[in-house]
Design a protein around this motif. Structure first.
Motif, PDB file in Angstrom:
ATOM      1  N   VAL A 165       2.917   7.381  18.236  1.00  0.00           N
ATOM      2  CA  VAL A 165       2.449   6.456  17.227  1.00  0.00           C
ATOM      3  C   VAL A 165       1.409   7.167  16.366  1.00  0.00           C
ATOM      4  N   GLN A 166       1.456   6.902  15.055  1.00  0.00           N
ATOM      5  CA  GLN A 166       0.469   7.456  14.132  1.00  0.00           C
ATOM      6  C   GLN A 166      -0.524   6.361  13.758  1.00  0.00           C
ATOM      7  N   LEU A 167      -1.793   6.745  13.678  1.00  0.00           N
ATOM      8  CA  LEU A 167      -2.847   5.774  13.397  1.00  0.00           C
ATOM      9  C   LEU A 167      -3.623   6.193  12.153  1.00  0.00           C
ATOM     10  N   ALA A 209      -1.007   1.175  12.464  1.00  0.00           N
ATOM     11  CA  ALA A 209      -0.167   2.001  13.326  1.00  0.00           C
ATOM     12  C   ALA A 209       1.247   2.072  12.779  1.00  0.00           C
ATOM     13  N   SER A 210       1.866   3.205  12.968  1.00  0.00           N
ATOM     14  CA  SER A 210       3.251   3.366  12.542  1.00  0.00           C
ATOM     15  C   SER A 210       3.964   4.305  13.502  1.00  0.00           C
ATOM     16  N   GLY A 211       5.270   4.216  13.527  1.00  0.00           N
ATOM     17  CA  GLY A 211       6.071   5.151  14.294  1.00  0.00           C
ATOM     18  C   GLY A 211       6.664   4.588  15.565  1.00  0.00           C
ATOM     19  N   ARG A 212       5.941   3.720  16.251  1.00  0.00           N
ATOM     20  CA  ARG A 212       6.459   3.132  17.478  1.00  0.00           C
ATOM     21  C   ARG A 212       5.977   1.691  17.558  1.00  0.00           C
ATOM     22  N   LEU A 264      -8.191   8.600  28.367  1.00  0.00           N
ATOM     23  CA  LEU A 264      -6.925   7.933  28.681  1.00  0.00           C
ATOM     24  C   LEU A 264      -6.152   7.509  27.441  1.00  0.00           C
ATOM     25  N   TYR A 265      -6.743   7.665  26.278  1.00  0.00           N
ATOM     26  CA  TYR A 265      -6.073   7.304  25.033  1.00  0.00           C
ATOM     27  C   TYR A 265      -5.279   8.492  24.528  1.00  0.00           C
ATOM     28  N   ASP A 266      -4.001   8.254  24.264  1.00  0.00           N
ATOM     29  CA  ASP A 266      -3.087   9.343  23.934  1.00  0.00           C
ATOM     30  C   ASP A 266      -3.017   9.648  22.442  1.00  0.00           C
ATOM     31  N   PHE A 267      -3.288   8.659  21.626  1.00  0.00           N
ATOM     32  CA  PHE A 267      -3.112   8.804  20.183  1.00  0.00           C
ATOM     33  C   PHE A 267      -4.393   8.389  19.471  1.00  0.00           C
ATOM     34  N   TRP A 268      -4.745   9.189  18.429  1.00  0.00           N
ATOM     35  CA  TRP A 268      -5.998   8.956  17.720  1.00  0.00           C
ATOM     36  C   TRP A 268      -5.784   8.970  16.223  1.00  0.00           C
TER      37      TRP A 268
END
Length: 126
Positions: free
Chosen positions: A1-3, A23-26, A112-116
């Motif tokens: 996911v892109q933020l 958010a986009s992508g998922r 624990l956060y995978d996307f930033w």
């Protein structure tokens, strides 16, 4: 996911500001979301988190009662409403996504956060 975070700016103490993170992508609703911040010369710290269902939230003591995290899964967006801003709230604010299990202890840990997102600067003048 892109933020993509937005909404930062220069405000005076006592003012309000609302940050957004698109958010986009998922599938956005699959992620717990968090806001973190990094002040000049300091380490990044937890601000607030919201579970994927939006029914559970957790705040850092320093912002409790002044900041409100919310999300709109239909708009793929998480918000951070910041009221009664103080100079010590000056920082770059980051949104982040986590697909793990939400709980009030685990979900404050940035590791624990995978996307930033890329961060948005908030400056509060006295």
């Amino acid at each position: 996911v892109q933020l993509q975070a937005s909404g930062g700016g220069l405000v005076q103490a006592g003012d309000s500001l609302r940050l957004s993170c698109l958010a986009s992508g998922r599938t956005f609703s699959q992620y717990n979301m968090g806001w973190f911040r990094q002040a000049p010369g300091k380490e990044r710290e937890f601000v607030a988190t919201i579970a994927r269902s939006a029914s559970l939230t957790k705040y850092a003591d320093s912002v409790k009662g002044r900041f409100t995290i919310s999300r709109d899964n239909a708009k793929n967006t998480v918000y951070l409403q910041m009221d009664s801003l103080k100079p010590e709230d000056t920082a770059v604010y980051y949104c982040a996504a986590d697909d793990g299990v939400w709980n009030p202890l685990r979900s404050t840990r940035e590791v624990l956060y995978d996307f930033w997102g890329q961060g948005t600067l908030v400056t509060v003048s006295s």
